[in-house]
Structure formats: C-alpha cells, structure tokens
Enzyme design. Structure first.
Site, PDB file in Angstrom:
ATOM      1  N   HIS A 141      55.823 -87.266 -81.050  1.00 25.72           N
ATOM      2  CA  HIS A 141      55.472 -86.311 -81.775  1.00 25.72           C
ATOM      3  C   HIS A 141      56.667 -85.149 -81.823  1.00 25.72           C
ATOM      4  O   HIS A 141      56.910 -84.575 -82.669  1.00 25.72           O
ATOM      5  CB  HIS A 141      53.399 -85.581 -81.520  1.00 25.72           C
ATOM      6  CG  HIS A 141      54.213 -85.182 -79.906  1.00 25.72           C
ATOM      7  ND1 HIS A 141      53.389 -85.971 -78.829  1.00 25.72           N
ATOM      8  CD2 HIS A 141      54.092 -83.876 -80.184  1.00 25.72           C
ATOM      9  CE1 HIS A 141      53.391 -84.941 -78.209  1.00 25.72           C
ATOM     10  NE2 HIS A 141      53.698 -84.101 -78.647  1.00 25.72           N
ATOM     11  N   ASP A 191      53.133 -92.890 -77.914  1.00 31.06           N
ATOM     12  CA  ASP A 191      53.703 -91.318 -77.752  1.00 31.06           C
ATOM     13  C   ASP A 191      55.167 -91.582 -77.688  1.00 31.06           C
ATOM     14  O   ASP A 191      55.392 -90.340 -76.953  1.00 31.06           O
ATOM     15  CB  ASP A 191      52.263 -90.623 -77.836  1.00 31.06           C
ATOM     16  CG  ASP A 191      53.307 -89.149 -78.522  1.00 31.06           C
ATOM     17  OD1 ASP A 191      54.404 -89.395 -79.004  1.00 31.06           O
ATOM     18  OD2 ASP A 191      52.108 -88.266 -78.725  1.00 31.06           O
ATOM     19  N   SER A 221      55.608 -82.410 -73.310  1.00 27.16           N
ATOM     20  CA  SER A 221      55.812 -83.228 -74.244  1.00 27.16           C
ATOM     21  C   SER A 221      56.836 -84.149 -74.202  1.00 27.16           C
ATOM     22  O   SER A 221      58.469 -83.059 -74.413  1.00 27.16           O
ATOM     23  CB  SER A 221      55.337 -82.698 -75.990  1.00 27.16           C
ATOM     24  OG  SER A 221      53.920 -83.136 -75.443  1.00 27.16           O
TER      25      SER A 221
HETATM   26  N1  ARG Z   1      48.484 -83.082 -78.578  1.00 28.76           N
HETATM   27  C1  ARG Z   1      50.036 -82.733 -78.196  1.00 28.76           C
HETATM   28  C2  ARG Z   1      50.922 -82.162 -77.820  1.00 28.76           C
HETATM   29  O1  ARG Z   1      50.789 -81.364 -77.781  1.00 28.76           O
HETATM   30  C3  ARG Z   1      50.128 -83.731 -79.656  1.00 28.76           C
HETATM   31  C4  ARG Z   1      49.619 -85.122 -80.303  1.00 28.76           C
HETATM   32  C5  ARG Z   1      50.491 -84.637 -81.405  1.00 28.76           C
HETATM   33  N2  ARG Z   1      49.375 -85.604 -82.285  1.00 28.76           N
HETATM   34  C6  ARG Z   1      49.103 -84.897 -83.386  1.00 28.76           C
HETATM   35  N3  ARG Z   1      47.849 -85.888 -83.284  1.00 28.76           N
HETATM   36  N4  ARG Z   1      48.580 -84.236 -84.381  1.00 28.76           N
HETATM   37  O2  ARG Z   1      51.613 -82.588 -76.645  1.00 28.76           O
END
Ligand code: ARG
Length: 719
Positions: free
Chosen positions: A84, A220, A654
C-alpha cells in the site's frame, strides 16, 4: 473519601506501568529502555541499535515517499516496504494491457526496473537537540508571536545545515508539545525504481473488509531500489546511476516467530496525541469523526460504482479510493473504540488528578477552564470545517477549481504584472493536466450534487455562503433531483473540463470568464465564505490549544520528574523504535485470536472472482501441491502469512521492519487492529496489536509465485 479516591488515581497515573507502550527516540534508547529491551530478548548492543559514528540498524531505515517507512535489505540498495506504500507507483506504472497492479510485476534484471519518479527516499543523517537555541529565541512568547518566531528560527537552522543542497533536507521537530526541539537532517535520494510487487489480490487481499482487522491474510509488500550517481552521491534519475552501496542493510531471517518472541520495530510513526484532553475527545467523537465518516461514505459509494464497471476507471481511481477508504474506516473505528474504553472519562480523571496537584502550583490551576472555553468557542464551526475538507473539496473538480483562486486575485488586481499572471496560468495549466489524469466525471458529478445537498441540510444556515442556495433553488428547486441536475449542468458547462474552452481562456484570460465559470463559482463561493469568516477562528483555536498543550505537558513533567525521564514524545514522523513481543489476544469475551495466520486460512477466505477475496490460480495450485520450499513453517507445515505483536506503532510506520533479537528482519508492519483503533490517543496494553506480514511469505511470493528467485538471492538469509 472523595479526596482519597482522587489521590489514588493520581498515584496510579504516575505509577501505571506501560507494558509495550512507547515510541522511543533512537538516540535516547541507551538511557531510557535499552536494559528493558535486553530483558525482553534483545541480543544486540546499544551501539548496534543506534550509533553516531558507526553503521547501525538505524542506517537501514528510510522514509519511503512522503508517509511510509522502508528498509534496506541488500548491499545493492534493495528496499522492502508495503504494497500500500508502493501502490500509487505500481498503479501509475500500469496500463490495462500491462496491468502490474492486477497481475504483479518483477523486473527480470536491473534494466527492467521501472523509475518511480514521484518517490524519494530519505536516510537519517543525524539528530541534534536544539532545545536551548529554540527556547532562547522564543522565550515566553505565546500564540502566533511564538509560532511565527519558531518558524523563522526553524528555517534559519535548516538552511544552516541544508543550504541549497537539493539532496539534503531537515526538520526541526517539536517534542512534548513544544517543550523540547530536535533537529533531524536527512540525505535525500531521488532515483528510486520499482523492482517488484505481488498481484493486488495478494498485496491487498481482503481489501477494505479486512483492512484494520485481525485475523488477516494480506501480502502487503513491494520491492524498490535506491540508485546513486556513479561517484556515490544522491542524484536525480539517470540511466548512468548505479545501485546504492548502503551503510547498513538488514539480514533476513527464515526462522519465524513464536508466541512471546521479542520484536522491535523501527520507523516513522506519523502522529499520536497521547495527552489529548477530554475536551478534544468529546469534539472528535461528537462532530469531527462522524462528519468525516458520513462524507467519505458518500464519496466512496460513487467512486466504487464506477470502478466496478470499468478496469480503466479502476486503475485511475484506485490510489485515491484506497486512501479515502483507509481513513474512513480508521476514524469510524477510532470513535467506537474510544467509547468502548471510556477514554474521555479516563482523561477527565487524569485532568482531575492534575488539578489536585495544581492546587499547590497555581500557574496551572486554570488550564482546564481555558481548554473548556477554547473548545466551546470553536465547536459551532467544527462541522463546517470538516464539510470543507471532506465534502466540498472532496469533489476533485471543485478541489482543482479552488487552486485557481490566486489566479482570480491576480486578474482582479490592477497592480499584478503580466509576468505574474502568465506564471499562474502556466501553473494552472499544468495542474489541470494532472487533475484530468485522475478525473472521473460520473462519480465526481454525483459527489458534487450530494455534497451540496448534505451541506445545506447539515450546516447552520447562518454560516452558508450568502445567496448561493437561493440562486440554486430558484432555477433547480430543492429536491435531490434538482441538486443532481445542477451538478450535471456544472459538469457540462465548465471550461475546466473542456479543452477548447480552457485554451480560449488561456489565450485571453479575462477575469469575467473565470468568475462566471460554474465550477469555479462554487469553489470561490464556499472557500471565500469559509476563509473570510471561519478560518481565522480555527487558527485561534489551534494556537490557543498549542499554548495550553505545551503548558499541560510541562506541568505533567514537573509533577513527576522521575517519570519524566522515562517519557517518550508523541509521534511526529521522526524516527522511533518500539519493542514488544509476538502475542495472541482475546478481543472480547470467549474469543481468542492466535498470533499467526496461515495460508490455510487464506484459502478459507478465498472467493473466486470476488473484488477483495480473489486469488491468482497459481497460488491455489502451489498451495494444493504444498510447494512451500524453504519458506515453510515446520510447526504448522504451512506458510505463515502474517503475525501480530504488541508493538506501539501508527500510520507512517507502514512498511517498517519487524526485527528479532538478533537484528534480523522477520516481517513488515502494515496495520493496526480494529479493537485498539483508539491507539493514537491511548495505547491499550491488553488489546493493542501491530499486524505484520511474515517475511517468509514475502519471499515465497517473490520466489515461488513470482518466479523472481534472483531477488531472494540478493538477500543475506539467516537460517
Ligand atoms: N490500514 C493500512 C495502514 O494504514 C493500510 C491498508 C491499505 N489497504 C486498504 N484496504 N485500504 O497502514
């Protein structure tokens, strides 16, 4: 009795032990927590964690792009980060014919790596405490006098270390709400290339349904590389550049994790507010979060309808959609969890305890009355602000139109020169090109129609732009169909979406032409209304809150000087280290969550052809053959896809490396769990978890699924 109660909570406030809470500044690890890290399983010296002179783990950690973390994993500048985090670069490199987002991609050799020209990478060069210099300059200044002085001095300090060097950057970061200041200096690398990524069905497996949730089966990750000039310096993109020779890179462990294993995470957590007041939480829960969620719900619905219909639109809108959806679910969950944990009530108790102490420190005794007054003054306008940011500017057309306000000002100003105007027009033309690349008219038009209606219904009539709605109603009526017809007319008639009309305007930029453009007219009406009446109230509110926050934190540290030595500052996108361990949890009565997820569980979630739970056929085949290679977990006789730890992280982390006690990479952090989404404001020692993709699954995807063994061969594997 009452008094006794207060002083007991007061004591608890001081003595509460924080489990794995803490985002520690790497340069203070030795003084603050190193011993505890060793007790928990760390096998390295403090020098190996962070050193001023020698290469240490911190030299392998990078800021990836503008809001993520990454790590160097080979002696040729190879980067691991999240899918992501690379998402935009992967989507922009894709076409419907060569759809790397959908199908995945691995460069067969370095010549095939794809320049990701929007991405830069920053290495931390040094950290310096500049508190004394800052305090000497700002003294007792308050409010805007202080912020003005502070920003002048920051610019001065940064220019002393960065000069005009485009490959260096610096930031003076405020710690403990302005009670300390640290300078961070970075080396900036601008030639970054995409090396590989799994298919989206792996990299975003589970989509928004599983986002912010455990159990989780998302792969991811994505792979990039840093390049430098042949003489070894950061450089702009050039074919002649060579892979970076890094100071340090992380070895990669094939050993896996157990329940209880030590885990530390380096990275760039973007922001927390662990000393948020009960007043702030009240505003958040009653107005800010629900308004954002309501507006994003609507925008996502219209975007998704168009993305489902057409793969071109899907590619075009996917990056924006993912970002909007990510924090839609975050803020929805944040309020739910703040309510579940009674965080507002807890903070109110902390505030009472503080006031108890302040009885003998009168300079602090009025602080919460001032907070209360400040929040009361801003509250009536708070929804309006959310509507501007998340609603009116949530229409990409209106957001683009809003960037033309300086051009209108210049055209209206007889003193502006032709050179000024030409410059603004050239910038507007460039920005228009970028806007059109991601503009999807059908969804945007629906968004605009809806947001105008929602704004009318929700925002105090006295705060609305005068005359705007009367004109709309006169021509279109007050029904939903009327709003949608109005939006359709805006989209059909604006020159911003019409090349011929835009070129005519650029050839002869008349003030009247811009002002009478229907899209521009909306942007101008709503923004000028908000800016002229409410944005200064917002600045006052924020400035006053900053003054109060600085004072509150100063008081808290004064209240207990011993504890102050062991405090960590709120996250502010500077490098931090968090440590904890791999750990299962009990999210609610009778439910137990294991500390890992396996490929078996991924197959249970698999729904062929689904938007979020589909898988490439090859994954299914490899799984059925149990073709796991050296990446298999012997205990489960399966691939471990993800695991969870007790580490304290947040957005910005992330892509962060999850590192074992020997300093080897065991996973990449990519998410937080739903049951603790209130983590920006309060870390819950029982429920908070960091969700990590197991590095063995990453390597399995690269090697077995992607056929890119050469990338694995570049790593230093620890068995
Ligand atoms: N929740 C994750 C983060 O902020 C991002 C995931 C992105 N995926 C999604 N389905 N929007 O680190």
């Amino acid at each position: 009795m009452r008094k006794l109660f207060v002083s007991v909570t007061f004591l608890l406030l001081i003595l509460r032990s924080y489990a794995d809470e803490g985002m520690w500044l790497p340069l203070l690890l030795g003084q603050q927590v190193y011993k505890d890290m060793v007790k928990k399983g760390l096998k390295l010296s403090a020098e190996q964690l962070y050193s001023v002179n020698k290469a240490s783990i911190k030299d392998a950690i990078i800021i990836f792009g503008n809001g993520c973390t990454g790590e160097i994993v080979s002696n040729q500048g190879l980067i691991f980060t999240n899918h992501h985090c690379g998402y935009d670069a992967i989507a922009t490199s894709s076409t419907v014919e060569h759809n790397y987002l959908h199908d995945g991609f691995y460069a067969a050799d370095k010549n095939q790596e794809i320049p990701a020209n929007k991405i830069t990478v920053r290495f931390l060069n040094r950290i310096q405490d500049v508190t004394q210099r800052v305090m000497a300059a700002v003294g007792n200044l308050q409010g805007t006098d202080r912020s003005t002085k502070l920003s002048e001095l920051s610019n001065q300090i940064i220019s002393e270390v960065v000069g005009g060097d485009e490959f260096k950057s610096g930031v003076v970061a405020s710690m403990f709400k302005g009670n300390q200041y640290f300078l961070f200096v970075y080396d900036v690398y601008k030639d970054i290339r995409l090396v590989g990524a799994p298919p989206e069905s792996i990299g975003k497996f589970g989509g928004d349904t599983d986002n912010w949730e455990w159990p989780r089966h998302t792969g991811d990750f994505s792979v990039f590389r840093v390049y430098m000039s042949p003489d070894g310096n950061p450089a702009n993109y050039s074919r002649n550049n060579v892979p970076l020779k890094p100071k340090y890179f992380l070895p990669v462990s094939l050993k896996g994790v157990n329940d209880g294993s030590f885990a530390m995470i380096y990275g760039y957590p973007g922001g927390t507010n662990r000393y948020e007041t009960s007043y702030g939480i009240d505003l958040k829960n009653s107005i800010e979060n629900p308004t954002l969620v309501k507006l994003r719900d609507m925008r996502l619905k219209y975007m998704f309808e168009e993305m489902k219909k057409d793969p071109v639109v899907k590619l075009q809108l996917a990056p924006d959609y993912a970002n909007i959806a990510n924090y839609w679910k975050f803020y929805e969950g944040e309020t739910k969890q703040l309510q579940k944990f009674h965080t507002q009530e807890q903070k109110a108790k902390d505030e009472q305890a503080f006031l108890q102490w302040a009885k003998s420190h009168p300079e602090y005794s009025n602080i919460f009355n001032e907070y209360a007054a400040n929040y009361a003054a801003w509250r009536p306008y708070s929804m309006h602000r959310q509507y501007m940011n998340e609603g009116i500017l949530g229409s990409p057309l209106v957001a683009y139109a809003a960037t033309l306000i300086p051009l209108e000002n210049a055209l209206a100003n007889n003193n502006s020169t032709k050179a000024d105007r030409d410059k603004l027009i050239a910038a507007a033309t460039n920005a228009r090109k970028a806007f059109l690349q991601t503009e999807n008219k059908p969804s945007d038009q629906r968004i605009l129609g809806s947001v105008l209606q929602m704004y009318y219904n929700d925002i105090d009539k006295g705060q609305q732009p005068s005359g705007f709605y009367q004109n709309l109603f006169n021509k279109y009526g007050t029904t939903e169909a009327g709003y949608q017809k109005y939006a359709a007319d805006v989209f059909n008639n604006t020159m911003l979406l019409n090349d011929n009309a835009w070129n005519r305007f650029v050839g002869n930029p008349e003030l009247m032409t811009l002002q009478s453009d229907p899209a521009y007219a909306i942007a101008s009406a709503f923004i000028r209304n908000y800016n002229s009446k409410y944005s200064s109230l917002y600045s006052q509110f924020v400035t006053k809150n900053n003054d109060l926050g600085r004072m509150y934190l100063k008081g808290i540290m004064e209240m207990n000087p011993e504890k102050a030595k062991m405090m960590y500052p709120d996250a502010n996108f500077t490098m931090r280290v968090s440590y904890g361990n791999v750990k299962s949890y009990t999210p609610r009565d009778a439910v137990h969550y294991d500390y890992i997820c396996t490929m078996k569980g991924m197959m249970e979630k698999y729904i062929p052809g689904d938007y979020e739970f589909d898988l490439p056929q090859k994954v299914v085949d490899l799984y059925n053959r149990k073709d796991f290679g050296q990446y298999k977990d012997p205990k489960y006789n399966d691939i471990v896809v993800t695991f969870i730890t007790t580490n304290d992280i947040t957005g910005g982390n992330s892509g962060s490396p999850v590192i074992n006690g020997n300093g080897e990479l065991i996973g990449l952090a990519f998410d937080g769990n739903y049951e603790a989404l209130s983590h920006k404001i309060a870390f819950d020692k029982d429920l908070n978890r960091t969700i990590c993709v197991d590095v063995r699954y990453v390597l399995w995807c690269i090697d077995k699924l992607g056929g890119a063994k050469h990338i694995v061969d570049e790593l230093k594997l620890a068995r």
